[in-house]
Enzyme design. Structure first.
Site, mmCIF file in Angstrom:
data_model
loop_
_atom_site.group_PDB
_atom_site.id
_atom_site.type_symbol
_atom_site.label_atom_id
_atom_site.label_comp_id
_atom_site.label_asym_id
_atom_site.label_seq_id
_atom_site.Cartn_x
_atom_site.Cartn_y
_atom_site.Cartn_z
ATOM 1 N N ASP B 445 -31.266 20.296 15.542
ATOM 2 C CA ASP B 445 -31.339 19.583 16.819
ATOM 3 C C ASP B 445 -30.094 19.965 17.613
ATOM 4 O OD1 ASP B 445 -31.285 17.825 18.915
ATOM 5 O OD2 ASP B 445 -31.797 16.060 17.708
ATOM 6 N N HIS B 446 -30.296 20.740 18.667
ATOM 7 C CA HIS B 446 -29.146 21.282 19.395
ATOM 8 C C HIS B 446 -28.337 20.197 20.101
ATOM 9 C CE1 HIS B 446 -26.632 24.377 20.836
ATOM 10 N NE2 HIS B 446 -27.525 25.361 20.834
ATOM 11 N N ARG B 447 -28.912 19.000 20.234
ATOM 12 C CA ARG B 447 -28.167 17.915 20.847
ATOM 13 C C ARG B 447 -27.006 17.491 19.945
ATOM 14 N NH1 ARG B 447 -33.202 13.968 21.707
ATOM 15 N NH2 ARG B 447 -33.295 14.517 19.499
#
Lengths: 313, 473
Positions: B445-447
């Site tokens: 999850d790039h967040r």
């Protein structure tokens, strides 16, 4: 009729305009000249009277042919034809039979309105004691009528005004078509269509159209409603597994419902769908041409019924 | 007053539940703690316990029916109470609750039935029986008390009856066609002649139908050459596939909902590395040989679970969840393992949670994961056994897969997809030799996790895997 009258002096024709006018539809053309006014008898417009007269004559040993200009008019003679003729043999303990033929045009003639467009087969076939034959073409008309005249019981021959113009090969000599012998008018393997008389033409038309769609219909002409050749129908349905009954009378308690019931009873394990019926719509016959055509069984309705019963809708 | 048994809320997200099976019948005595029914929720199949002693007076919701949480599903007569009196209170009570039930799955049928409850009681019983059959098919269970022997099944109507035309039924019987394998094409799924003919053409006669009749003939077992193959296939090859629509199970609906949510809301990206598996395979071989007397058999996956869990301690973002306005780092390392469900249980996929995987040794991880997989495939997991994972491991190595990418299992921040440890030409110390390599693809999850962080996590993971001794202590 003329053949029978030549052979049997007891046979006579009676009805409205059968003599001087050569028949309202020219069915009896030339018969007055040949047989004379004692055997070709014009009557007043009084169906109750001449139907009763005919029944009396039959009980006394004559072989009357009573022509109704239309079976719609036979309703005023209902007591005679339904209450007297079919029961005479029974009620007299076998002393008197009633070998009489009632014939005339049955079904919608074309824009004749509600009261003159009767299809009496469902109503009349409810009564035990009378036989009902419905000719499909000239050959059957002659053969079935002869069988009717020879039959010792009252027989109703339901002709069609719309079929009087149909031409076909008819042998010169006399022949009989036995009752309760249905005829397969078109053989096929995918769906059985059962009908009588005029709607058969629509059935055959529908079958041609359906053949193009790959549905091969078998069209059975029952020929006589009473007695009914259910065996031929059953045999066909066992082969096709589908059945559509086309009947030009109203659907409720009709010839089609009777055949459907018998097919369900006899072919239950052979059916892939319930029997479908195509009838007159359940309304009085309309006068308007387009409405009348839509009300009657027609090729489109039959095609749709066959598609539906065979799960091709 | 009878005690009302209501559809329990077995998970936070549960809005309705399906009674899969009643383990008791009306008139049976039950005690507190008895598992009286199996209930399918949006997540799992669970046992439902009662908390009172008494006699089951009335079952209000039949097997196969789905009702909202809180709906009265049965009545319990207290000790000393006449079950019949309790049951007679059924109609009114049931109706009232049903009207307020929120369960959207609740069908018109059940409402109608309430209206005509008493009259239709016998029919209801029939229906329940039909349902039982169809459910047992789904779950692969055998109902030992099965009374009906005629083929029933695939095309059951909502009332539990199968629709089939008379001639189709006869044809099927004559040709020994298994009706359960046929999808009806007539109205309301009625099986018609055409369907049976198609089945006959495509040679769907069941092997079961062929084999016993051959035996009945009293013949000696045929030679291998002439023996009928277990699956009868016509000479023309396999028959045409038939188009059909599969009804969604609760599990399939949940999978669809959650994965669409994941794939559409989480900015996924993948990082792939290849692990040298020779040291781990060697260690595993040694350990398994030495532990064989103790009936311990460690799988590659057990090592991976531990390696992933230990890596969390150095990379907290991998043990975290996106909360919308923050990143929640979890205090426990719970590794979820994806388990595929057998087709006879309706297929699908569940994630079982190995709690505190970082605190557990290989032996415990192995035992936990075996137990969970076994339970998932036979009885189904409880909610407890499926929630709270903080990271997921998906392994298709047993299928010989090289590599693949997985979709993050929310609220995890990452999932590791591993393939098989394959024998390959590899370079070791400048030499081309034969070795074992395994590919691992991390979806993140790039967040929460940036690319470099993913690379670092994989580096740590690689150190554990390629130096498997570090996993032991």
């Amino acid at each position: 009729m003329s053949d029978a009258m030549r052979e049997d002096k007891r046979v006579f024709l009676m009805g409205e305009e059968v003599a001087e006018y050569n028949g309202a539809y020219k069915v009896s053309r030339g018969m007055l000249d040949e047989f004379g006014p004692r055997r070709i008898i014009d009557t007043p417009i009084s169906e109750g009277g001449f139907a009763g007269l005919g029944i009396g004559a039959a009980m006394h040993g004559l072989r009357p042919i009573i022509e109704f200009m239309s079976w719609s008019f036979s309703l005023v003679a209902a007591d005679q034809i339904l209450n007297n003729a079919p029961k005479m043999l029974y009620m007299s303990g076998g002393q008197f039979g009633c070998p009489i033929v009632f014939r005339g045009n049955n079904g919608a003639g074309g824009q004749l309105g509600s009261t003159h467009s009767w299809c009496v087969e469902s109503l009349y076939s409810n009564v035990p004691g009378a036989k009902i034959a419905i000719p499909f073409d000239p050959y059957d008309a002659k053969g079935l009528l002869r069988t009717a005249i020879l039959d010792p019981n009252p027989v109703f021959v339901l002709e069609s005004e719309r079929l009087l113009s149909i031409k076909g090969e008819v042998p010169e000599e006399s022949y009989e078509i036995p009752f309760a012998e249905a005829l397969i008018r078109r053989s096929g393997s995918d769906c059985t269509i059962v009908s009588f008389g005029r709607p058969l033409y629509f059935c055959l038309e529908a079958a041609e159209q359906l053949a193009k769609e790959g549905i091969d219909c078998e069209v059975i002409d029952g020929r006589t409603i009473r007695p009914l050749d259910i065996d031929t129908i059953v045999k066909s349905v066992r082969k096709t597994n589908y059945c559509v009954v086309v009947d030009q009378s109203w659907p409720f308690a009709s010839v089609s419902s009777e055949i459907a019931a018998q097919v369900h009873m006899r072919c239950f394990d052979d059916l892939d769908n319930h029997v479908f019926r195509v009838n007159n719509d359940d309304v009085p016959a309309p006068y308007a041409y387009n409405l009348e055509q839509e009300m009657l069984p027609n090729a489109r309705k039959i095609v749709e019924a066959v598609r539906a019963v065979t799960y091709n809708a | 007053m009878p005690i009302e048994i209501t559809m329990p809320r077995l998970s936070d997200t549960m809005e309705s539940g399906t009674i899969l099976k009643w383990n008791v019948s009306e008139g049976d005595n039950v005690s507190s703690g008895d598992a009286v029914a199996d209930i399918e929720t949006d997540k799992a199949t669970m046992e439902m316990q009662v908390y009172d002693d008494g006699t089951l007076a009335k079952i209000l919701v039949n097997e196969g029916e789905s009702v909202g949480v809180g709906t009265v599903i049965a009545l319990l007569a207290e000790e000393g109470e006449d079950p019949k009196d309790a049951a007679s209170a059924a109609t009114g009570n049931g109706k009232k609750k049903d009207e307020t039930a929120e369960g959207k799955d609740e069908s018109d049928e059940s409402a109608e039935k309430d209206d005509a409850e008493e009259k239709d009681e016998k029919q209801d019983a029939d229906e329940a029986e039909g349902k039982k059959e169809s459910e047992s098919e789904q779950s692969g269970e055998t109902i030992k008390t099965e009374r009906r022997t005629e083929p029933k099944g695939a095309e059951q109507t909502s009332s539990g009856r199968m629709r089939i035309s008379p001639v189709a039924q006869r044809l099927a019987a004559d040709n020994k066609v298994d009706l359960k394998s046929i999808q009806g094409s007539g109205p309301s799924g009625r099986i018609i002649k055409r369907d049976v003919l198609k089945a006959i053409e495509s040679g769907q006669e069941t092997a079961a139908a062929v084999a016993p009749s051959a035996r009945r003939d009293g013949e000696k077992p045929a030679s291998p050459i002439t023996r009928v193959s277990p699956v009868a296939v016509s000479d023309e090859g396999p028959g045409p596939l038939e188009a059909r629509t599969i009804e969604l199970s609760n599990m399939r609906q949940t999978i669809a909902k959650r994965l669409v949510e994941s794939k559409t809301t989480i900015p996924h990206y993948q990082v792939t590395v290849t692990f040298d598996m020779d040291p781990l395979l060697e260690l595993r071989k040694t350990l398994n040989e030495q532990l064989a007397p103790q009936r311990v058999k460690l799988s590659v996956n057990d090592f991976l679970v531990r390696a992933c869990a230990l890596s969390m301690h150095r990379h907290h973002e991998f043990n975290a969840s996106w909360t919308g306005d923050g990143i929640k780092v979890h205090g426990e390392v719970n590794v979820g393992i994806a388990i595929s469900m057998p087709a006879e249980r309706g297929g699908g996929l569940v994630v079982a949670t190995i709690r505190n995987a970082d605190q557990k040794g290989l032996r415990t991880i192995s035992a936990d994961s075996k137990k969970l997989a076994e339970k998932a495939r036979t009885r189904g997991l409880s909610i407890e056994e499926m929630i709270d994972s903080t990271f997921t491991l998906s392994n298709l190595g047993m299928f010989g897969v090289d590599n693949f990418t997985a979709i993050i299992n929310p609220p995890n921040s990452a999932i590791l997809a591993v393939g098989a440890a394959l024998e390959k030409p590899v370079v070791r110390d400048g030499q081309l030799v034969v070795g074992h390599e395994m590919s691992g693809t991390l979806s993140c999850d790039h967040r929460i996790i940036d690319g470099a962080m993913a690379a670092e996590y994989l580096q740590t993971l690689r150190q554990f895997i390629e130096n498997p001794g570090t996993l032991l202590v």
